[in-house]
Design a protein around this motif. Structure first.
Motif, PDB file in Angstrom:
ATOM      1  N   LYS A   4      60.973  62.259 -45.373  1.00 28.65           N
ATOM      2  CA  LYS A   4      60.864  62.846 -46.715  1.00 28.65           C
ATOM      3  C   LYS A   4      60.377  61.769 -47.668  1.00 28.65           C
ATOM      4  CE  LYS A   4      64.646  66.143 -46.257  1.00 28.65           C
ATOM      5  NZ  LYS A   4      66.083  66.308 -46.488  1.00 28.65           N
ATOM      6  N   TYR A   5      59.426  62.122 -48.522  1.00 27.21           N
ATOM      7  CA  TYR A   5      59.054  61.266 -49.654  1.00 27.21           C
ATOM      8  C   TYR A   5      59.676  61.936 -50.870  1.00 27.21           C
ATOM      9  CZ  TYR A   5      55.362  59.242 -46.662  1.00 27.21           C
ATOM     10  OH  TYR A   5      54.652  58.625 -45.664  1.00 27.21           O
ATOM     11  N   GLY A   6      60.775  61.434 -51.348  1.00 25.14           N
ATOM     12  CA  GLY A   6      61.502  62.139 -52.400  1.00 25.14           C
ATOM     13  C   GLY A   6      61.922  63.492 -51.859  1.00 25.14           C
ATOM     14  N   ASN A   7      61.490  64.572 -52.530  1.00 25.73           N
ATOM     15  CA  ASN A   7      61.838  65.917 -52.048  1.00 25.73           C
ATOM     16  C   ASN A   7      60.791  66.484 -51.099  1.00 25.73           C
ATOM     17  OD1 ASN A   7      64.223  66.167 -53.436  1.00 25.73           O
ATOM     18  ND2 ASN A   7      63.180  66.839 -55.323  1.00 25.73           N
ATOM     19  N   HIS A   8      59.693  65.742 -50.950  1.00 28.36           N
ATOM     20  CA  HIS A   8      58.587  66.285 -50.153  1.00 28.36           C
ATOM     21  C   HIS A   8      58.785  65.991 -48.668  1.00 28.36           C
ATOM     22  CE1 HIS A   8      54.628  67.616 -49.124  1.00 28.36           C
ATOM     23  NE2 HIS A   8      54.351  66.450 -48.579  1.00 28.36           N
ATOM     24  N   LEU A   9      58.804  67.057 -47.870  1.00 25.48           N
ATOM     25  CA  LEU A   9      59.011  66.922 -46.432  1.00 25.48           C
ATOM     26  C   LEU A   9      57.656  66.695 -45.755  1.00 25.48           C
ATOM     27  CD1 LEU A   9      61.211  67.132 -44.244  1.00 25.48           C
ATOM     28  CD2 LEU A   9      60.821  69.603 -44.230  1.00 25.48           C
ATOM     29  N   ALA A  10      57.355  65.436 -45.392  1.00 22.84           N
ATOM     30  CA  ALA A  10      56.038  65.125 -44.811  1.00 22.84           C
ATOM     31  C   ALA A  10      56.048  65.296 -43.297  1.00 22.84           C
ATOM     32  CB  ALA A  10      55.639  63.699 -45.167  1.00 22.84           C
ATOM     33  N   VAL A  11      57.186  64.995 -42.655  1.00 19.03           N
ATOM     34  CA  VAL A  11      57.325  65.191 -41.206  1.00 19.03           C
ATOM     35  C   VAL A  11      58.592  66.011 -40.999  1.00 19.03           C
ATOM     36  CG1 VAL A  11      57.685  64.055 -38.988  1.00 19.03           C
ATOM     37  CG2 VAL A  11      56.124  63.032 -40.649  1.00 19.03           C
ATOM     38  N   GLY A  30      44.892  67.637 -37.121  1.00 17.89           N
ATOM     39  CA  GLY A  30      45.492  68.403 -38.212  1.00 17.89           C
ATOM     40  C   GLY A  30      44.754  68.127 -39.507  1.00 17.89           C
ATOM     41  N   PRO A  31      44.901  69.017 -40.466  1.00 17.28           N
ATOM     42  CA  PRO A  31      44.187  68.847 -41.738  1.00 17.28           C
ATOM     43  C   PRO A  31      44.750  67.689 -42.557  1.00 17.28           C
ATOM     44  CG  PRO A  31      45.690  70.720 -41.860  1.00 17.28           C
ATOM     45  CD  PRO A  31      45.761  70.223 -40.462  1.00 17.28           C
ATOM     46  N   ASN A  32      44.073  67.340 -43.641  1.00 18.32           N
ATOM     47  CA  ASN A  32      44.578  66.302 -44.545  1.00 18.32           C
ATOM     48  C   ASN A  32      45.979  66.674 -45.000  1.00 18.32           C
ATOM     49  OD1 ASN A  32      42.219  64.857 -44.447  1.00 18.32           O
ATOM     50  ND2 ASN A  32      41.353  65.812 -46.277  1.00 18.32           N
ATOM     51  N   GLY A  33      46.860  65.677 -44.997  1.00 16.02           N
ATOM     52  CA  GLY A  33      48.215  65.908 -45.484  1.00 16.02           C
ATOM     53  C   GLY A  33      49.161  66.505 -44.460  1.00 16.02           C
ATOM     54  N   ALA A  34      48.691  66.657 -43.192  1.00 15.19           N
ATOM     55  CA  ALA A  34      49.525  67.288 -42.157  1.00 15.19           C
ATOM     56  C   ALA A  34      50.707  66.413 -41.738  1.00 15.19           C
ATOM     57  CB  ALA A  34      48.672  67.616 -40.932  1.00 15.19           C
ATOM     58  N   GLY A  35      50.592  65.106 -41.964  1.00 15.57           N
ATOM     59  CA  GLY A  35      51.678  64.202 -41.575  1.00 15.57           C
ATOM     60  C   GLY A  35      51.308  63.267 -40.430  1.00 15.57           C
ATOM     61  N   LYS A  36      50.014  63.217 -40.083  1.00 15.83           N
ATOM     62  CA  LYS A  36      49.571  62.394 -38.940  1.00 15.83           C
ATOM     63  C   LYS A  36      49.800  60.905 -39.218  1.00 15.83           C
ATOM     64  CE  LYS A  36      45.314  63.966 -39.244  1.00 15.83           C
ATOM     65  NZ  LYS A  36      45.404  64.794 -40.469  1.00 15.83           N
ATOM     66  N   SER A  37      49.313  60.439 -40.381  1.00 15.06           N
ATOM     67  CA  SER A  37      49.448  59.003 -40.702  1.00 15.06           C
ATOM     68  C   SER A  37      50.911  58.615 -40.848  1.00 15.06           C
ATOM     69  CB  SER A  37      48.724  58.658 -42.011  1.00 15.06           C
ATOM     70  OG  SER A  37      47.376  58.974 -41.900  1.00 15.06           O
ATOM     71  N   THR A  38      51.688  59.472 -41.479  1.00 11.58           N
ATOM     72  CA  THR A  38      53.115  59.168 -41.653  1.00 11.58           C
ATOM     73  C   THR A  38      53.776  58.999 -40.293  1.00 11.58           C
ATOM     74  OG1 THR A  38      53.149  60.398 -43.734  1.00 11.58           O
ATOM     75  CG2 THR A  38      55.273  60.022 -42.672  1.00 11.58           C
ATOM     76  N   THR A  39      53.484  59.921 -39.364  1.00  9.22           N
ATOM     77  CA  THR A  39      54.070  59.831 -38.016  1.00  9.22           C
ATOM     78  C   THR A  39      53.641  58.530 -37.339  1.00  9.22           C
ATOM     79  OG1 THR A  39      53.986  62.228 -37.888  1.00  9.22           O
ATOM     80  CG2 THR A  39      54.279  61.057 -35.808  1.00  9.22           C
ATOM     81  N   PRO A  59      45.699  51.157 -38.683  1.00  9.85           N
ATOM     82  CA  PRO A  59      46.144  52.110 -39.717  1.00  9.85           C
ATOM     83  C   PRO A  59      44.956  52.738 -40.421  1.00  9.85           C
ATOM     84  CG  PRO A  59      46.975  49.864 -40.133  1.00  9.85           C
ATOM     85  CD  PRO A  59      45.922  49.775 -39.084  1.00  9.85           C
ATOM     86  N   GLU A  60      45.227  53.748 -41.226  1.00  6.50           N
ATOM     87  CA  GLU A  60      44.162  54.458 -41.948  1.00  6.50           C
ATOM     88  C   GLU A  60      43.348  53.462 -42.796  1.00  6.50           C
ATOM     89  OE1 GLU A  60      45.696  57.665 -44.296  1.00  6.50           O
ATOM     90  OE2 GLU A  60      43.850  58.816 -44.053  1.00  6.50           O
ATOM     91  N   ILE A  61      44.065  52.560 -43.459  1.00  9.22           N
ATOM     92  CA  ILE A  61      43.366  51.500 -44.200  1.00  9.22           C
ATOM     93  C   ILE A  61      43.705  50.173 -43.507  1.00  9.22           C
ATOM     94  CG2 ILE A  61      43.141  50.341 -46.443  1.00  9.22           C
ATOM     95  CD1 ILE A  61      44.165  53.079 -47.637  1.00  9.22           C
ATOM     96  N   ASP A 121      44.450  55.403 -36.191  1.00  6.92           N
ATOM     97  CA  ASP A 121      44.441  56.447 -37.224  1.00  6.92           C
ATOM     98  C   ASP A 121      43.000  56.663 -37.697  1.00  6.92           C
ATOM     99  OD1 ASP A 121      45.143  58.286 -39.111  1.00  6.92           O
ATOM    100  OD2 ASP A 121      46.609  57.024 -40.153  1.00  6.92           O
ATOM    101  N   GLU A 122      42.447  57.784 -37.342  1.00  8.69           N
ATOM    102  CA  GLU A 122      41.061  58.145 -37.680  1.00  8.69           C
ATOM    103  C   GLU A 122      40.082  57.007 -37.362  1.00  8.69           C
ATOM    104  OE1 GLU A 122      40.288  60.778 -40.585  1.00  8.69           O
ATOM    105  OE2 GLU A 122      42.346  61.435 -40.914  1.00  8.69           O
ATOM    106  N   PRO A 123      39.950  56.652 -36.072  1.00 14.79           N
ATOM    107  CA  PRO A 123      39.161  55.467 -35.712  1.00 14.79           C
ATOM    108  C   PRO A 123      37.668  55.564 -35.997  1.00 14.79           C
ATOM    109  CG  PRO A 123      39.816  56.674 -33.739  1.00 14.79           C
ATOM    110  CD  PRO A 123      40.558  57.282 -34.885  1.00 14.79           C
ATOM    111  N   SER A 163      42.797  62.587 -35.873  1.00  9.49           N
ATOM    112  CA  SER A 163      41.497  63.025 -36.373  1.00  9.49           C
ATOM    113  C   SER A 163      41.660  64.393 -37.014  1.00  9.49           C
ATOM    114  CB  SER A 163      40.512  63.129 -35.199  1.00  9.49           C
ATOM    115  OG  SER A 163      39.247  63.525 -35.654  1.00  9.49           O
ATOM    116  N   HIS A 164      40.776  64.717 -37.949  1.00 11.41           N
ATOM    117  CA  HIS A 164      40.747  66.114 -38.370  1.00 11.41           C
ATOM    118  C   HIS A 164      39.456  66.758 -37.898  1.00 11.41           C
ATOM    119  CE1 HIS A 164      39.437  63.732 -41.902  1.00 11.41           C
ATOM    120  NE2 HIS A 164      38.434  64.576 -41.840  1.00 11.41           N
ATOM    121  N   ILE A 165      38.764  66.026 -36.974  1.00  8.58           N
ATOM    122  CA  ILE A 165      37.515  66.575 -36.444  1.00  8.58           C
ATOM    123  C   ILE A 165      37.792  67.182 -35.070  1.00  8.58           C
ATOM    124  CG2 ILE A 165      35.127  66.042 -35.822  1.00  8.58           C
ATOM    125  CD1 ILE A 165      35.519  63.494 -37.598  1.00  8.58           C
TER     126      ILE A 165
END
Ligand code: ATP
Length: 228
Positions: free
Chosen positions: A10-17, A34-43, A80-82, A157-159, A188-190
């Motif tokens: 959770k990021y604050g109240n937001h359930l990311a995973v 999965g699409p942007n914001g799906a929780g891939k990077s967080t996982t 990582p993504e960045i 992450d998104e190589p 990937s989201h591709i």
């Protein structure tokens, strides 16, 4: 080899995973799709010990790396993504430094760095400052540090993001080559990318695992993956 059990972030109240559980076997290529914001990077950030979890376990060879995040670094190479690049270093300086940070013994560092420079095709730019490299080349430097020392598990992450079509083909070939000896997890989201490269696909949407199977068995779902 890797077991993720009831992972919650959770990021604050937001359930990311949201209660994610899965197992990863040795020597295969797994794709988080999965699409942007799906929780891939967080996982991925949690699996590599970069980020704490709210609840759950990540076991690597039986070690809970959430309790011992330092252990994760022994097993895992991570892009990582960045990528954490130092812009004022040359490619060579950065990879020498990364080899030291990863604890590669001094007598093996030079040959390890040479090997990845060759594999990721960075030899021609080894003396260039990272700040002067294109995005595609920077992505390669990030990939080079991830595979340095050839850890058992390589998480990317998104190589292929930001690469041109020729570079994308080269990186996909490299990933397939790496998977002959290592376990590779990429995000990937591709759709075409995961279908082409991965042995198993995990479809993640809104922090949940929607499906997990071979590309062939998921064909029916992948057809409307865009709508996930
Ligand atoms: P992308 O492909 O865009 O990176 P993703 O599938 O990797 O997407 P995450 O980056 O893991 O998704 O993000 C999952 C959710 O958590 C998103 O809703 C995102 O906005 C949110 N999120 C990610 N990082 C943070 C943060 N540091 N603070 C608050 N919310 C965050």
């Amino acid at each position: 080899m890797i077991e993720v059990k009831n992972l919650v972030k959770k990021y604050g109240n937001h359930l990311a995973v949201d209660n994610l559980s899965f197992k990863i076997d040795k020597g295969k290529i797994y794709g988080f799709l999965g699409p942007n914001g799906a929780g891939k990077s967080t996982t991925m950030n949690i699996m590599t010990g970069y980020l704490g979890a709210t609840e759950g376990e990540v076991l690597i060879d039986g070690h809970d790396i959430l309790r011992e995040p330092e252990k994760a670094k022994k097993y895992i190479g991570y892009l990582p993504e960045i990528p954490p690049l130092y812009m004022e270093m040359t490619v060579q300086e950065y990879l020498d430094f990364a080899a030291e940070l990863k604890g590669i013994p001094k007598e093996k560092r030079e040959s390890s760095v040479e090997e990845v420079l060759k594999l990721v095709k960075l030899k021609d730019v080894r003396e260039r400052l990272i700040r002067n490299l294109s995005k595609g080349y920077r992505q390669r430097v990030g990939l080079a540090q991830a595979i340095l020392g050839f850890p058992d598990i390589i998480i990317l992450d998104e190589p292929t993001v930001g690469l041109d079509p020729k570079q994308i083909i080269e990186i996909r070939e490299l990933i397939r080559d790496l998977a002959k000896k290592h376990t590779v997890i990429l995000s990937s989201h591709i759709l075409a990318e995961v279908k082409e490269v991965c042995d198993y696909i995990m479809i993640i949407s809104k922090g949940r695992l929607v499906a997990s199977d071979t590309p062939d068995n998921l064909e029916h779902l992948l057809d409307d993956a865009e709508s996930l």
